[in-house]
Design a protein around this motif. Sequence first.
Motif, short mmCIF file in Angstrom:
data_model
loop_
_atom_site.label_atom_id
_atom_site.label_comp_id
_atom_site.label_asym_id
_atom_site.label_seq_id
_atom_site.Cartn_x
_atom_site.Cartn_y
_atom_site.Cartn_z
N GLN A 1 0.85 -1.19 0.00
CA GLN A 1 0.00 0.00 0.00
C GLN A 1 0.90 1.25 0.00
N THR B 1 1.25 3.78 2.13
CA THR B 1 1.92 4.02 3.40
C THR B 1 1.75 2.74 4.19
N ALA B 2 2.68 1.82 4.01
CA ALA B 2 2.46 0.46 4.49
C ALA B 2 3.55 0.04 5.46
N GLU C 1 -1.84 -5.98 -3.73
CA GLU C 1 -2.52 -4.95 -2.93
C GLU C 1 -3.65 -4.25 -3.66
N GLU D 1 -0.51 -11.99 10.56
CA GLU D 1 -1.96 -12.18 10.77
C GLU D 1 -2.80 -10.96 10.40
N GLN D 2 -2.31 -9.73 10.70
CA GLN D 2 -3.09 -8.50 10.48
C GLN D 2 -4.31 -8.43 11.40
N ARG E 1 -5.27 -9.52 15.97
CA ARG E 1 -4.54 -9.78 17.20
C ARG E 1 -5.00 -11.03 17.94
N HIS F 1 -17.57 -6.99 9.23
CA HIS F 1 -16.65 -5.87 9.04
C HIS F 1 -17.08 -5.12 7.78
N ALA G 1 -16.33 -1.42 5.36
CA ALA G 1 -15.40 -0.30 5.15
C ALA G 1 -15.61 0.34 3.79
N ARG H 1 -17.70 -7.89 5.00
CA ARG H 1 -17.02 -9.18 5.22
C ARG H 1 -17.58 -9.84 6.47
N VAL I 1 -9.38 -12.82 7.43
CA VAL I 1 -10.37 -11.85 6.95
C VAL I 1 -9.87 -11.24 5.66
N ALA I 2 -8.57 -10.91 5.66
CA ALA I 2 -7.97 -10.29 4.47
C ALA I 2 -7.86 -11.32 3.35
N SER J 1 -1.84 -3.25 10.99
CA SER J 1 -1.48 -3.63 9.63
C SER J 1 -1.94 -2.55 8.66
N HIS J 2 -1.41 -2.61 7.43
CA HIS J 2 -1.61 -1.52 6.46
C HIS J 2 -1.31 -0.20 7.16
N ASN J 3 -0.20 -0.18 7.87
CA ASN J 3 0.18 0.95 8.70
C ASN J 3 1.69 0.87 8.85
#
Lengths: 433, 433
Positions: free
Chosen positions: B94, B96-97, B139, B200-201, B203, B269, B271, B296, B363-364, B389-391
Amino acid sequence: MTSSPPRPPRDPAADDARFLRDFETMSSFGATPSGGVDRQAASEADNAQRRWFAGLLEENGLRVVYDRVGNQFGLLERVPGAPYVVVGSHMDSQPTAGRYDGAYGVLAAAHAVFRIAAEDGAEAPPVHNLAVVNWFNEEGSRFTPSMMGSAVYTGKLPLETALAASDSSGTTVAEALAPTGFLGDGDGPEAVLCAEIHIEQGRLLENSGTTIGLVGASWAASKYEITVHGEQAHSGATAMEDRRDALVGASMLVVAARELADRFPGVLHTAVGRLDVYPNSPVVVPSRATLLLDLRSPDEAVLAEADELLLAEVARVEAAANVTVERTLSHSWGVNPYQPEGVELARASAERLGLRSGEIMTVAGHDSINMKERVPTVMLFVPSAGGVSHNEGEYTEDADLLAGLEVLTDVTRRLGAGELENAAPHVPGRNRA
Amino acid sequence: MTSSPPRPPRDPAADDARFLRDFETMSSFGATPSGGVDRQAASEADNAQRRWFAGLLEENGLRVVYDRVGNQFGLLERVPGAPYVVVGSHMDSQPTAGRYDGAYGVLAAAHAVFRIAAEDGAEAPPVHNLAVVNWFNEEGSRFTPSMMGSAVYTGKLPLETALAASDSSGTTVAEALAPTGFLGDGDGPEAVLCAEIHIEQGRLLENSGTTIGLVGASWAASKYEITVHGEQAHSGATAMEDRRDALVGASMLVVAARELADRFPGVLHTAVGRLDVYPNSPVVVPSRATLLLDLRSPDEAVLAEADELLLAEVARVEAAANVTVERTLSHSWGVNPYQPEGVELARASAERLGLRSGEIMTVAGHDSINMKERVPTVMLFVPSAGGVSHNEGEYTEDADLLAGLEVLTDVTRRLGAGELENAAPHVPGRNRA
């Protein structure tokens, strides 16, 4: 004492045809397939139109000059050393815009001055010189703030700030204007009086069968720059309760702004025209959303109440979406009257020409709003069919365009003869930004 | 019969140090100031990393090939003519990954194959060849759809569609890849089995003190492309009741999607990661807003109910905002299990290595979701600190990275020796797009 050689007699029908032909030509710059135009400030279409317009002014005996922020002036010097009546509007446009917004006012100003220049001056002996103006970047769609050229000209915006403003690709105003030849090294002509004509962008004139709107005041406005801060996360995998979604927060504010308007029917306009999301990727919870939110009202008390209610909404959204919100009041102004003497002068001009006129307020901003704080200013409207504006379907009847040109010519002639110069410029008592 | 020359004894500590050093090097490609990476598909950073990775594969005796959509393979041929166990993930990111998403899985696959190549094969005599894979554009942030390379490889997406996909500046995948040398003319190695490891993305592993996640199934998802149509107008002057504001409509949908998730705590979920507004100018009522909205769930019945509720929200928004809404289901899938035999194989590998493992859902989306429909596939997770994640703050402990590499190596060795090849690939019964 010698008499001037006789001027050719004026042919009104030919003058009108010439105006409409020139307006057709103007509308070809940046023309879009759906009949509108795309001429954002300092774009190739805007530049090409300015070059054409400079030629038109020069062919008609005006001297073309530019000031340091790219305002384009056509000068008719009749009284050496005297200050100028500045008449005009702007030729830049929104990305998908109509043909009339701004462009009509610049061409009408030019033709008004051409017509006055062709007269012998017996009717209204010249006291001031006349300047046609095409203000730089009124729309503000490429470079913010809007009304940039007139704001610098009137000293409300520092030149350096304007030149450093950059578009979404990082190009600054200075960089965009440098190769065009439209950056001058002076301050432009000294203004003593001002006039502008524009399409209404609403449907009050049409609904009441009025041809000429005499603009008495502008609505009050509060313009906010809002940034919503969240945190980037995986938009699928992250548990909902862990999310700090900036777009959810921003969307709540967009909806809240609309609902705010519904609480004050007819006397509060609200809008979010611009919203940018970061990183704006399909599978990432947005960490940042920036939006421009406007509140406008003809009633300052209503606007103040709406400002308070918006503040409460911001606090509610911060809690509901688990985000933080930065809110900056970027621009604001109160209900700002134009000089009442100017309204009466224009009313008399319309009456003399047999045109139905009526007083009206402007909701939209215009360069004349900046000018009236410095010099007495007359603002005129002609009808917009269906009130359609900032839309490729914008339309004003030729007859209304020509009627407006007649009134603007009469007003400009009278201002040039010294009328209204003793009216006080309006310095607003409530300019909070 | 001659015996091979003796191989140098394996030094596990040196191997681990080499892996961590290579991972540091990888993280320097497209490194951001905040410790993350920006390596969108076919960007200069992605290209530079691929060149570096090709060198690493070749130095370790693998043959590098590319297929016609730019998937990058490193081949270890041990049994001439035999099909391949394909192991890997993706190196694109991404905007900003974090450093771990995808990249960890590709490097772990490479080092697993390097380790197996250095063995004498006595423990697990080779039946299949081994291929490391770096899938193109998992991605989907620059070019949609996501998981593009594996979708083309598995025949789920036509090659022509993928190559014609364009980014926001109009550059197509074909144009972006043409100058890189990463476009091959074949279909890549023939796969018989597949394995992937990923962070995992979430917890769940961290919360339960588990090192190795054995992925048993993926959540069901419905992905919508939504376009809200309004009409351009002046955002100040136009009467509120005349407005057809596409951004107001889009914002109502963003808020509705979030509220939908709140009705199904923990099992839905939702978004909107992407929202684009036109013309996105400060003083124009937006005429168009496009958004990507995902639902999802681990429960197909919940997802079906959410789909119905979203449809009702669309109708409500059309009436409330005076807009029209186009809604397209662009991708969808049901709850898709991985082969249970693969889960048991991985469980045994973790147990043999003394590592705590547990079954988990993803999930992803991952490239292995495409692969498991064609060949038996093993999917492994290692923990993500805080589920971030994605962070740019994404983080996994070195010890977990190395533990995951050990398990992936054992799994790959066993797959290469012929285990699991008789398990049936999972062809989902509910793939609605």
